[in-house]
Motif scaffolding. Structure first.
Motif, PDB file in Angstrom:
ATOM      1  N   PRO A 186       0.808  -1.185   0.153  1.00  0.00           N
ATOM      2  CA  PRO A 186       0.149  -0.011  -0.026  1.00  0.00           C
ATOM      3  C   PRO A 186       0.906   1.234   0.088  1.00  0.00           C
ATOM      4  O   PRO A 186       0.560   2.287  -0.505  1.00  0.00           O
ATOM      5  N   TYR A 187       2.012   1.248   0.681  1.00  0.00           N
ATOM      6  CA  TYR A 187       2.845   2.468   0.550  1.00  0.00           C
ATOM      7  C   TYR A 187       3.335   2.687  -1.091  1.00  0.00           C
ATOM      8  O   TYR A 187       3.155   3.846  -1.210  1.00  0.00           O
ATOM      9  N   LEU A 188       3.586   1.525  -1.601  1.00  0.00           N
ATOM     10  CA  LEU A 188       3.877   1.920  -2.869  1.00  0.00           C
ATOM     11  C   LEU A 188       2.921   2.303  -3.951  1.00  0.00           C
ATOM     12  O   LEU A 188       3.108   2.983  -4.783  1.00  0.00           O
ATOM     13  N   ALA A 189       1.797   1.698  -3.594  1.00  0.00           N
ATOM     14  CA  ALA A 189       0.403   1.918  -4.411  1.00  0.00           C
ATOM     15  C   ALA A 189       0.163   3.487  -4.167  1.00  0.00           C
ATOM     16  O   ALA A 189       0.022   4.146  -5.035  1.00  0.00           O
ATOM     17  N   ASP A 222      -7.499   7.722  -4.778  1.00  0.00           N
ATOM     18  CA  ASP A 222      -7.005   6.208  -4.637  1.00  0.00           C
ATOM     19  C   ASP A 222      -5.561   6.166  -3.717  1.00  0.00           C
ATOM     20  O   ASP A 222      -5.718   5.415  -2.937  1.00  0.00           O
ATOM     21  N   ALA A 223      -4.827   7.350  -3.945  1.00  0.00           N
ATOM     22  CA  ALA A 223      -3.687   7.395  -2.988  1.00  0.00           C
ATOM     23  C   ALA A 223      -4.096   7.680  -1.612  1.00  0.00           C
ATOM     24  O   ALA A 223      -3.481   7.042  -0.570  1.00  0.00           O
ATOM     25  N   ALA A 224      -5.071   8.208  -1.353  1.00  0.00           N
ATOM     26  CA  ALA A 224      -5.633   8.407  -0.108  1.00  0.00           C
ATOM     27  C   ALA A 224      -6.150   7.090   0.610  1.00  0.00           C
ATOM     28  O   ALA A 224      -5.843   6.994   1.633  1.00  0.00           O
ATOM     29  N   ARG A 225      -6.670   6.406  -0.163  1.00  0.00           N
ATOM     30  CA  ARG A 225      -7.092   5.074   0.366  1.00  0.00           C
ATOM     31  C   ARG A 225      -5.794   4.382   0.766  1.00  0.00           C
ATOM     32  O   ARG A 225      -5.969   3.498   1.759  1.00  0.00           O
TER      33      ARG A 225
END
Length: 117
Positions: A67-70, A91-94
């Motif tokens: 999730p960090y990389l996403a 999406d980045a916030a999720r």
């Protein structure tokens, strides 16, 4: 109307998110993400901060479920394509909230273990 025509029409209605707004939203997310815990995450973040969005996204593909990389990948996409920045920043916030949740879970587990030992 064919699909390509509908997509083209839809894109004409899109408005770029101003770069200063993208930057402010990104800074909020990066602050919440905090220091990268792994070398790969540090490399991806470094590429993002250097403005090398293609390299940042490439680093993120090495661990696509992280999730960090996403979050980093989505942030890079916002800078590369300001027209879709509102979507990819959501999406980045999720993904960022997933990172925060994992950190909270780890802190709670550590505290419980200290209490119970």
């Amino acid at each position: 109307m064919q699909l390509n025509e509908r997509v083209s029409e839809s894109r004409q209605k899109l408005i770029d998110l101003p770069v200063d707004v993208i930057e402010a939203l990104t800074n909020c997310l990066l602050e919440e993400l905090g220091k990268p815990p792994t070398e790969l995450e540090a490399e991806a973040l470094g590429s993002l901060q250097d403005g090398d969005y293609d390299a940042a996204k490439k680093h993120c593909l090495y661990d696509p479920c992280n999730p960090y990389l996403a979050a980093i990948s989505c942030i890079a996409s916002a800078y590369r394509s300001p027209m879709v920045a509102d979507s990819v920043l959501r999406d980045a916030a999720r993904h960022t909230s997933d990172v925060a949740k994992q950190r909270a879970e780890a802190r709670i587990a550590q505290q419980f273990q200290q209490i119970l030992r």
